[in-house]
Enzyme design. Structure first.
Site, short mmCIF file in Angstrom:
data_model
loop_
_atom_site.label_atom_id
_atom_site.label_comp_id
_atom_site.label_asym_id
_atom_site.label_seq_id
_atom_site.Cartn_x
_atom_site.Cartn_y
_atom_site.Cartn_z
N ASP A 124 49.31 31.78 17.82
CA ASP A 124 47.87 32.02 17.99
C ASP A 124 47.44 32.26 19.44
O ASP A 124 46.28 32.08 19.79
CB ASP A 124 47.08 30.84 17.43
CG ASP A 124 47.30 29.57 18.22
OD1 ASP A 124 48.27 29.52 18.99
OD2 ASP A 124 46.50 28.63 18.09
N GLU A 125 48.37 32.66 20.28
CA GLU A 125 48.04 32.89 21.68
C GLU A 125 48.70 34.18 22.17
O GLU A 125 49.83 34.47 21.82
CB GLU A 125 48.59 31.77 22.56
CG GLU A 125 47.82 30.48 22.52
CD GLU A 125 48.57 29.45 23.34
OE1 GLU A 125 48.52 29.54 24.58
OE2 GLU A 125 49.22 28.59 22.75
N ARG A 129 35.65 18.25 14.93
CA ARG A 129 35.90 17.61 16.23
C ARG A 129 34.68 16.88 16.72
O ARG A 129 34.79 15.82 17.33
CB ARG A 129 36.32 18.66 17.26
CG ARG A 129 37.71 19.21 17.00
CD ARG A 129 38.15 20.18 18.08
NE ARG A 129 39.12 21.12 17.53
CZ ARG A 129 39.90 21.92 18.26
NH1 ARG A 129 39.82 21.88 19.58
NH2 ARG A 129 40.75 22.73 17.68
N TYR A 158 44.53 27.82 12.35
CA TYR A 158 44.86 27.60 10.94
C TYR A 158 43.60 27.34 10.11
O TYR A 158 43.50 27.76 8.96
CB TYR A 158 45.83 26.41 10.79
CG TYR A 158 47.20 26.63 11.37
CD1 TYR A 158 47.53 27.78 12.07
CD2 TYR A 158 48.20 25.67 11.19
CE1 TYR A 158 48.79 27.96 12.60
CE2 TYR A 158 49.48 25.85 11.72
CZ TYR A 158 49.77 26.99 12.43
OH TYR A 158 51.02 27.17 12.94
N ASP A 191 43.19 33.00 23.11
CA ASP A 191 43.57 31.82 22.33
C ASP A 191 42.68 31.73 21.09
O ASP A 191 41.45 31.66 21.21
CB ASP A 191 43.35 30.59 23.23
CG ASP A 191 44.07 29.37 22.69
OD1 ASP A 191 44.59 29.43 21.56
OD2 ASP A 191 44.11 28.35 23.40
N MET A 192 43.28 31.77 19.94
CA MET A 192 42.49 31.70 18.72
C MET A 192 41.92 30.30 18.56
O MET A 192 42.59 29.31 18.83
CB MET A 192 43.35 32.04 17.50
CG MET A 192 44.09 33.38 17.58
SD MET A 192 43.02 34.76 17.97
CE MET A 192 42.01 34.82 16.50
#
Length: 673
Positions: free
Chosen positions: A120-121, A60, A23, A18-19
């Site tokens: 992206d996975e 985050r 983006y 998983d990136m």
DNA sequence: ACGGCTGTGACT
DNA sequence: TAGTCACAG
């Protein structure tokens, strides 16, 4: 609905990669000065600063969350860097992210079966690689183990700090008495660590990964330690992991099904599911879903990693929220044109890069009725065979829209007068292309392409709309001239449907014999006949000439498309090859044979043959430039080289009738892209 | 009537 | 099959 799959008996090694805030990473690679800063990617919306679609981990930690608006994010984190997603044709353009995703896939695909799960996975089946490693160079035989691998999180392993931690990871990976499953996972750890380092090295993107015995657990694990870390789920840790896992965290249970489990069964964690018998679950959710639930409660999931590196469909869409809803046909057409342009661009690159061709065009729209119309009927989706060419796709999409609109509006959909306000408001439009198949590389496909293009009833109106033709008479006319709905509605039913298509042949293209390639490379002027579509259907201003009465009854149903031919070619390249080389029969006569041997040997076909030989026959040198332009790039290229190698001594002049019809034997525009 | 834009997969 | 729905991120 989730569906239960049997699990294979042998232990697999599955990874989910998983990136991390993908983006954002893509933008940070483009603008390295953003690295390390709180950053978010926003979709330009003009409204409250746009919507966040990706948020860096720095942001985050300031409390910025996805699905905040840009303004909220700035309030929460004044330092945040907002990057806009690229806009093209008035809509968000995700192509840079798509191709960045492809970079990653091409690296990950090196070491095992690889499934591109999203932009992206990726899922990887590393079973073979792990087994080989275990056999040839097991971890304990290595003098050192990769640092990245030693940073792995192993569920169920007590975690101390610092070097002790790495030591215990090493011990776990190398421990002697381990179960074979654990040993395989140990190899998986090393392989995945290596892959992630490679991805970072080659793309500058970091990613996280989960390693487990099935996809479900791997997916679960990849999200447990982000960013840039990997997590392993040994078999022995499964029960405990699931026992406390909130039910909605499970993939597929994040929606209504998960809610239903909570409210109807009082289930909070996946472990709670264990109390319910398989039959009980099946009673409530059906056999498949019931079994699936019963299985996942036990960490069982037999889904295989699909070996698929490319998407199965392409789509382009846009929403028009609230006041921006579309109310006029011409506005709808404008946006459809934009969407179709983008779609075609992507289809073209798919063709160029992957030699794939799509066969179905689907239009989705959403709408809300105005106050008076409370019919909550959903705006229907419509699809038709996909014809390559921007203009064709645009026309077809618009026709599909109108067909859907009529259905949506029902019999009272049209007003007697040309009242400005329609009763509908379109809040979303999207076009997508699906049923994508590989085509063979090499020059042989070109003849088939022309063949098919000449014989397929062009999908506009009659072809794609089928019975909708009756519903929307003359849809294609309104398409090009933007007639109002009212006008169309006024037309009598069952009548003239404008079409520039050729008559129908059946879809038994497998039998279609081709003129031998050599034979076709008719350098000489006299030339064989070469069938293609009349080129006058280009652009929205085009007059709909080539009108003819269309018997809507006996058309299509199993209408052939270019793809049928490629499919067939793929299936039986040998016989096709032979067929072509042995054939000396002329194209037209062969085609006549074909058509008369088809199941519906109706009048249409008979009528059609006449037309083909008269109106639709073209010599090689007389192919309309406009038609040529709309051919798939790949085909254009083939055709170009075909002509290059078969130079005609003295190319004839183009037929004099008009501007639109110049000979491509003379004119080779530069290739786009 | 909003998170926008994409994509997959099952059901009927 | 085409069209609908659910789900994910």
């Amino acid at each position: 609905m989730p569906v239960a799959r049997p699990e294979t008996s042998d232990a697999r090694v599955i990874a989910h990669v998983d990136m991390d805030c993908f983006y954002v990473q893509v933008e940070q690679r483009k603008q390295p000065e953003l690295r390390g800063l709180p950053t978010a990617v926003v979709q330009y919306n003009e409204w409250q600063g746009g919507a966040l679609i990706a948020v860096s981990y720095e942001a985050r930690s300031c409390g910025v969350k996805r699905s905040m608006r840009g303004e909220e994010a700035t309030a929460a984190c004044p330092e945040i860097q907002l990057v806009q997603v690229p806009v093209a044709r008035g809509k968000a353009d995700l192509n840079t992210y798509r191709s960045a995703g492809s970079e990653v896939v091409s690296i990950l695909a090196r070491s095992g079966r690889c499934e591109r799960a999203s932009i992206d996975e990726v899922y990887l089946d590393l079973t073979d690689a792990a087994e080989s490693m275990l056999a040839d160079a097991p971890p304990e035989s290595l003098e050192s183990i990769d640092e990245e691998a030693l940073k792995s999180h192993i569920l169920g392993m007590s975690r101390e700090d610092g070097d002790d931690f790495k030591k215990s990871v090493r011990d776990w990976i190398c421990r002697k008495g381990a179960d074979r499953r654990d040993k395989l996972l140990g190899c998986g750890i090393i392989i995945v660590a290596e892959l992630r380092k490679q991805v970072l090295k080659e793309t500058e993107f970091s990613c996280s990964a989960g390693i487990a015995h099935n996809k479900m657990l791997a997916k679960l694990a990849s999200g447990m330690n982000k960013p840039a870390q990997q997590t392993v789920v040994p078999y022995s840790a499964v029960q405990e992991l699931l026992s406390s896992l909130p039910i909605k965290k499970m993939k597929q249970l994040g929606g209504k099904l998960g809610t239903s489990l909570q409210t109807d069964f009082g289930i909070d964690t996946v472990g709670d599911l264990l109390q319910f018998s398989e039959t009980k679950l099946q009673e409530h959710y059906g056999v498949n879903t019931g079994t699936w639930l019963w299985n996942i409660a036990r960490g069982i999931s037999g889904e295989e990693v699909q070996g698929r590196l490319l998407p199965k469909s392409h789509g382009s869409g846009k929403t028009f929220p609230g006041p921006r809803a579309l109310r006029s046909l011409s506005n709808v057409q404008h946006w459809l044109n934009q969407l179709c342009e983008e779609l075609y661009e992507r289809l073209s690159s798919d063709l160029e890069q992957n030699k794939r061709i799509a066969s179905t065009l689907t239009l989705h729209a959403s709408a809300f009725g105005s106050k008076d119309s409370d019919s909550h009927k959903k705006f229907p989706s419509k699809s038709c065979p996909l014809r390559y060419g921007v203009t064709k796709i645009q026309e077809d999409a618009f026709n599909l829209f109108q067909a859907a609109l009529r259905e949506y509006m029902g019999p009272f959909g049209t007003k007697p007068q040309g009242n400005k306000k329609e009763t509908w408001r379109i809040t979303g439009l999207s076009v997508s292309a699906s049923k994508i198949v590989d085509i063979p590389s090499g020059t042989s496909s070109i003849m088939r392409y022309f063949q098919s293009q000449s014989t397929i009833p062009s999908c506009s109106t009659s072809g794609c709309l089928q019975e909708d033709v009756a519903v929307t008479p003359s849809a294609s006319e309104s398409c090009s001239e933007q007639k109002s709905v009212e006008t169309q509605a006024a037309m009598p039913e069952e009548d003239i449907s404008i079409t520039d298509t050729l008559p129908d042949l059946d879809n038994s293209y497998g039998n279609m014999d081709m003129v031998p390639e050599k034979d076709v490379s008719c350098q000489s002027n006299d030339a064989k006949e070469f069938l293609t579509q009349s080129g006058s259907n280009r652009g929205t201003q085009t007059k709909t000439n080539g009108q003819r009465i269309n018997n809507s009854k006996e058309k299509n149903k199993g209408m052939p498309s270019i793809v049928d031919i490629f499919k067939n070619y793929n299936a039986t390249p040998q016989s096709q090859q032979e067929t072509r080389e042995d054939s000396t029969v002329s194209l037209t006569s062969k085609r006549a044979n074909l058509s008369s041997s088809t199941s519906h040997s109706s009048e249409v076909n008979q009528e059609g043959e006449d037309r083909r030989e008269t109106e639709w026959g073209y010599k090689v040198g007389e192919i309309d430039q406009a038609v040529f332009d709309e051919l798939p790039y790949e085909i254009q290229r083939e055709f170009r080289s075909f002509l290059r190698h078969n130079k005609r001594p003295n190319a004839g002049k183009s037929k004099g009738d008009g501007s639109a019809s110049s000979s491509i034997a003379h004119y080779f525009p530069p290739l786009k892209k």
